[in-house]
Design a protein around this motif. Structure first.
Motif, PDB file in Angstrom:
ATOM      1  N   UNK A  69       0.827  -1.187   0.000  1.00 53.51           N
ATOM      2  CA  UNK A  69       0.000   0.000   0.000  1.00 53.51           C
ATOM      3  C   UNK A  69       0.873   1.254   0.000  1.00 53.51           C
ATOM      4  N   UNK A  70       2.094   1.103   0.476  1.00 52.25           N
ATOM      5  CA  UNK A  70       2.985   2.256   0.454  1.00 52.25           C
ATOM      6  C   UNK A  70       3.252   2.694  -0.983  1.00 52.25           C
ATOM      7  N   UNK A  71       3.405   1.728  -1.884  1.00 51.40           N
ATOM      8  CA  UNK A  71       3.637   2.064  -3.293  1.00 51.40           C
ATOM      9  C   UNK A  71       2.370   2.606  -3.955  1.00 51.40           C
ATOM     10  N   UNK A  72       1.214   2.132  -3.541  1.00 53.55           N
ATOM     11  CA  UNK A  72      -0.045   2.631  -4.102  1.00 53.55           C
ATOM     12  C   UNK A  72      -0.281   4.068  -3.664  1.00 53.55           C
ATOM     13  N   UNK A  93      -7.390  -2.249 -13.743  1.00 52.98           N
ATOM     14  CA  UNK A  93      -6.376  -1.392 -13.131  1.00 52.98           C
ATOM     15  C   UNK A  93      -5.158  -2.228 -12.766  1.00 52.98           C
ATOM     16  N   UNK A  94      -4.122  -2.154 -13.547  1.00 55.77           N
ATOM     17  CA  UNK A  94      -2.912  -2.917 -13.280  1.00 55.77           C
ATOM     18  C   UNK A  94      -2.956  -4.341 -13.798  1.00 55.77           C
ATOM     19  N   UNK A  95      -4.132  -4.814 -14.156  1.00 53.95           N
ATOM     20  CA  UNK A  95      -4.325  -6.143 -14.741  1.00 53.95           C
ATOM     21  C   UNK A  95      -5.251  -5.988 -15.943  1.00 53.95           C
ATOM     22  N   UNK A 109      -9.033  -9.301  -2.396  1.00 49.28           N
ATOM     23  CA  UNK A 109     -10.120  -8.423  -2.848  1.00 49.28           C
ATOM     24  C   UNK A 109      -9.590  -7.378  -3.806  1.00 49.28           C
ATOM     25  N   UNK A 110      -8.441  -6.842  -3.487  1.00 46.06           N
ATOM     26  CA  UNK A 110      -7.872  -5.819  -4.351  1.00 46.06           C
ATOM     27  C   UNK A 110      -7.501  -6.401  -5.714  1.00 46.06           C
ATOM     28  N   UNK A 111      -7.038  -7.643  -5.751  1.00 43.53           N
ATOM     29  CA  UNK A 111      -6.780  -8.285  -7.043  1.00 43.53           C
ATOM     30  C   UNK A 111      -8.081  -8.379  -7.840  1.00 43.53           C
ATOM     31  N   UNK A 112      -9.175  -8.676  -7.156  1.00 42.85           N
ATOM     32  CA  UNK A 112     -10.477  -8.693  -7.815  1.00 42.85           C
ATOM     33  C   UNK A 112     -10.846  -7.329  -8.362  1.00 42.85           C
ATOM     34  N   UNK A 113     -10.610  -6.297  -7.576  1.00 46.09           N
ATOM     35  CA  UNK A 113     -10.889  -4.924  -8.019  1.00 46.09           C
ATOM     36  C   UNK A 113     -10.053  -4.579  -9.252  1.00 46.09           C
ATOM     37  N   UNK A 114      -8.786  -4.966  -9.221  1.00 51.16           N
ATOM     38  CA  UNK A 114      -7.890  -4.653 -10.329  1.00 51.16           C
ATOM     39  C   UNK A 114      -8.340  -5.362 -11.609  1.00 51.16           C
ATOM     40  N   UNK A 116       5.906   7.377   2.157  1.00 44.86           N
ATOM     41  CA  UNK A 116       7.324   7.183   2.432  1.00 44.86           C
ATOM     42  C   UNK A 116       8.134   6.737   1.230  1.00 44.86           C
ATOM     43  N   UNK A 117       7.524   6.662   0.083  1.00 49.15           N
ATOM     44  CA  UNK A 117       8.174   6.233  -1.153  1.00 49.15           C
ATOM     45  C   UNK A 117       7.379   6.793  -2.325  1.00 49.15           C
ATOM     46  N   UNK A 118       8.005   6.966  -3.461  1.00 52.35           N
ATOM     47  CA  UNK A 118       7.228   7.425  -4.622  1.00 52.35           C
ATOM     48  C   UNK A 118       6.146   6.404  -4.990  1.00 52.35           C
ATOM     49  N   UNK A 119       5.030   6.883  -5.537  1.00 50.22           N
ATOM     50  CA  UNK A 119       3.978   5.989  -6.016  1.00 50.22           C
ATOM     51  C   UNK A 119       4.516   5.210  -7.219  1.00 50.22           C
ATOM     52  N   UNK A 120       4.422   3.903  -7.137  1.00 53.27           N
ATOM     53  CA  UNK A 120       4.913   3.051  -8.227  1.00 53.27           C
ATOM     54  C   UNK A 120       3.926   1.917  -8.448  1.00 53.27           C
ATOM     55  N   UNK A 121       3.128   2.023  -9.505  1.00 51.97           N
ATOM     56  CA  UNK A 121       2.093   1.033  -9.782  1.00 51.97           C
ATOM     57  C   UNK A 121       2.643  -0.372  -9.980  1.00 51.97           C
TER      58      UNK A 121
END
Length: 112
Positions: free
Chosen positions: A1-4, A43-45, A33-38, A8-13
């Motif tokens: 979720x830090x990357x999303x 989104x990302x898939x 669940x998030x894989x289902x959303x994607x 503390x880090x740049x957003x990196x999909x």
């Protein structure tokens, strides 16, 4: 979720997608669940209704309330690859009503 979220880090999909997939494959309900959303939204898939339902079901069976609600809606409307079933929709909605809500760390649909 830090990357999303970029906490503390740049957003990196791409990195976010890798870590979410790893967590889902390890059985983490919110990541499933998030894989289902994607997969549902592309989104990302690649957009794929069957893949979305696969991950929603795994997440719901692991106790994720939001995934239960997604399955109830899918059964209620007869989503692609899934025959409409009012009894299944009612069953998943009842389970969702009894389940605890997920922690608010996941992005809203469309955040990717």
């Amino acid at each position: 979720m830090m990357y999303v979220r970029g906490w503390g880090t740049p957003r990196e999909r791409e990195k976010a997608k890798v870590w979410i997939a790893r967590a889902a494959q390890a059985g983490e309900p919110q990541a499933m669940r998030l894989m289902g959303e994607m997969a549902h939204g592309g989104f990302g898939l690649a957009r794929n209704g069957k893949t979305a339902l696969f991950w929603y079901r795994k997440s719901a069976e692991a106790g994720n309330r939001e995934a239960m609600q997604r399955l109830a809606a899918a059964y209620g409307s007869g989503s692609p690859g899934l025959a409409a079933g009012l009894e299944q929709a009612k069953r998943w909605q009842a389970r969702a009503a009894k389940a605890e809500s997920a922690e608010p760390l996941l992005p809203a649909p469309g955040a990717f």
